[in-house]
Design a protein around this motif. Structure first.
Motif, short mmCIF file in Angstrom:
data_model
loop_
_atom_site.label_atom_id
_atom_site.label_comp_id
_atom_site.label_asym_id
_atom_site.label_seq_id
_atom_site.Cartn_x
_atom_site.Cartn_y
_atom_site.Cartn_z
N UNK A 176 95.39 -139.73 5.82
CA UNK A 176 94.30 -139.58 4.87
C UNK A 176 93.45 -140.85 4.86
N UNK A 177 92.13 -140.68 5.00
CA UNK A 177 91.22 -141.82 4.98
C UNK A 177 90.16 -141.70 3.89
N UNK A 178 90.30 -140.75 3.02
CA UNK A 178 89.29 -140.53 2.00
C UNK A 178 89.37 -141.53 0.86
N UNK A 179 88.27 -141.61 0.08
CA UNK A 179 88.20 -142.51 -1.07
C UNK A 179 88.20 -141.74 -2.39
N UNK A 180 88.66 -140.49 -2.35
CA UNK A 180 88.59 -139.65 -3.54
C UNK A 180 89.55 -140.12 -4.63
N UNK A 181 90.66 -140.74 -4.24
CA UNK A 181 91.67 -141.10 -5.22
C UNK A 181 91.25 -142.28 -6.09
N UNK A 182 90.64 -143.31 -5.49
CA UNK A 182 90.30 -144.53 -6.21
C UNK A 182 88.80 -144.60 -6.49
N UNK A 183 88.43 -144.59 -7.76
CA UNK A 183 87.02 -144.70 -8.12
C UNK A 183 86.42 -146.00 -7.62
N UNK A 184 87.19 -147.08 -7.71
CA UNK A 184 86.65 -148.37 -7.33
C UNK A 184 86.41 -148.50 -5.83
N UNK A 185 86.96 -147.59 -5.05
CA UNK A 185 86.74 -147.65 -3.60
C UNK A 185 85.37 -147.11 -3.21
N UNK A 186 84.67 -146.50 -4.17
CA UNK A 186 83.34 -145.96 -3.90
C UNK A 186 82.31 -146.80 -4.65
#
Length: 498
Positions: free
Chosen positions: A18-28
């Protein structure tokens, strides 16, 4: 029999990745907040301009903000104290160790090339202050120009640098090496030299064999230190500026002792000084000064009154806010605000916890000072062996340094804890001696010497007066709540009859 592991595969039969940023708000990226440039990159040194800016602000604030100056000076003074006495721990100790320690102790009095007040402990203390305030400091192993006597020179951080942000050394022993903000690096990023400026136009490249740079690192690839005040510089700047404005306002308010509103706007002709100005409403404001105080006289529309101005500044809320700013600023250098202002506000376990936090900061800078002191003294020992001042010894480099006594909120309580833990074997004499700023082998040797002297005197006393040696020992030194009776060895027992 154990179960076989479960193979976790995706819909295509491949291992799940998994390479998505959906889990961590701060990653976006959040458009409602200020943009922060990409800092996930190598950080071996900040720019030369940034280094100078932080060092300049650090020096200015340390010189003009008393709480910050006090905190930094206290950290350095407590870390070094009157200790850092060299101790040889190699084997055999014997006569060689005593000679090495004596040589170092005498050399420490004149080891700094600057001379004057700069002895061993002042040099270490100034080095710690420089590391906190400026970011780093260099120590050059050198010799006196006249006699070639071994000495050290402190090189301030602003003397280390280069004209560009990143250059290649063009000539000399380091030709082809990378030059980053005054540090010369080899192909794997290891510091192998420094560019030191005798003057603005005269750089000199010095090998790490002769000079070392000391700082508190925060990144794996870091080659220059950064001012430890950096995280609190804005707090200290705002605090200083706001306090200056507040001081001016309070002085202005304090200069008006009485405000009198009269129908006529009459003045006291006996006043020391009378001035008049035009108010915002076009009326005239008269001001008279008597005995240094000021009375302002206003021409009222009707009626008259006298006011004694009261000031509500600084308010409780503003004081609490600036205390918070001061606390945040002190946290940048790792010093509790309670030890800067008033430790009486807390007590017991809370004070001990604060002291432990402060001691961790002290221990961190002591570790830097230990590394600095060990390198300097080992170099001096090597020079002494080379010059024939000391005989050769395969363990010549085993030099440590006795640190000052640790800070404590309750010395009696700490001594009780040490005593009980030593009895149970939780700590050693070496641990306890180190906390008290002592060297355990010297303490043991001194105890042996005193015990031998005590037994010699007790034996002589017992023989001279005809008493038991136990009674003589109790007369010289009482270690028991119930010492033996000091009766003559030839006196008959009171319970026996002839």
């Amino acid at each position: 029999m154990a179960a076989k592991p479960v193979r976790l595969l995706d819909s295509f039969g491949r291992p799940v990745v998994s390479r998505g940023n959906a889990l961590y708000d701060a990653a976006r990226y959040d458009h409602s907040r200020p943009y922060v440039q990409n800092l996930a990159q190598d950080h071996n040194a900040i720019s030369a301009g940034g280094q100078r800016e932080l060092a300049s602000l650090g020096r200015y604030l340390c010189a003009n903000v008393a709480p910050l100056q006090n905190a930094i000076n206290t950290i350095a003074a407590t870390a070094i104290g009157t200790a850092f006495i060299p101790q040889y721990y190699g084997t055999p100790r014997g006569d060689w160790g005593d000679k090495a320690e004596t040589l170092l102790n005498e050399w420490h009095k004149v080891c700094v090339i600057s001379g004057g007040v700069y002895d061993w402990r002042n040099a270490l203390r100034v080095a710690i202050v420089s590391i906190i305030r400026d970011g780093d400091i260099g120590v050059l192993l050198t010799e006196s120009e006249s006699a070639g006597y071994p000495q050290i020179q402190l090189v301030p951080g602003h003397r280390i640098g280069n004209a560009g942000e990143s250059l290649i050394v063009e000539s000399g022993d380091f030709a082809g090496s990378l030059l980053v903000n005054g540090t010369i690096l080899n192909s794997v990023g290891r510091t192998i030299g420094f560019r030191v400026y005798d003057s603005a136009e005269n750089p000199r490249d010095i090998s790490t064999n002769d000079m070392a740079l000391y700082y508190r690192p925060d990144f794996a690839e870091q080659t220059r230190g950064t001012s430890q005040i950096a995280a609190g510089i804005r707090d200290w700047q705002d605090r200083k500026q706001a306090f200056e404005y507040l001081r001016m306002a309070l002085k202005k308010e304090a200069s008006y002792s009485v405000v009198e509103h009269t129908e006529e706007g009459a003045l006291d002709l006996d006043a020391d000084e009378i001035t008049s100005t035009t108010g915002s409403n076009g009326g005239t404001i008269y001001e008279e000064r008597v005995d240094g105080g000021t009375i302002r006289v206003f021409k009222a529309g009707s009626g008259s009154k006298v006011e004694f101005p009261e000031s509500s500044r600084p308010s409780q809320n503003s004081q609490a806010f600036w205390e918070r700013v001061t606390r945040d600023g002190l946290q940048a250098v790792g010093w509790p605000v309670e030890l800067t202002y008033d430790a009486s506000k807390i007590g017991g376990a809370s004070l001990r916890m604060v002291m432990e936090v402060a001691q961790r900061t002290i221990a961190e800078y002591q570790a830097i000072a230990q590394k600095m002191a060990t390198r300097i003294d080992a170099w001096r020992i090597a020079k002494a062996i080379k010059e024939g001042e000391l005989p050769e010894n395969p363990e010549w480099w085993k030099i440590a340094h006795q640190t000052p006594e640790q800070m404590t909120a309750d010395k009696g309580y700490s001594s009780q804890v040490d005593r009980e833990e030593y009895k149970l074997g939780f700590v050693t004499l070496k641990d306890i001696a180190a906390r008290r700023g002592k060297w355990w082998e010297e303490e043991r040797a001194q105890m042996e010497s005193e015990a031998d002297d005590l037994l010699t005197r007790a034996t002589a006393l017992a023989k001279r007066h005809g008493i038991s040696i136990e009674a003589a020992l109790s007369l010289l030194q009482q270690r028991s709540a119930n010492p033996p009776a000091t009766i003559s060895a030839t006196q008959p027992d009171a319970n026996t009859t002839e």
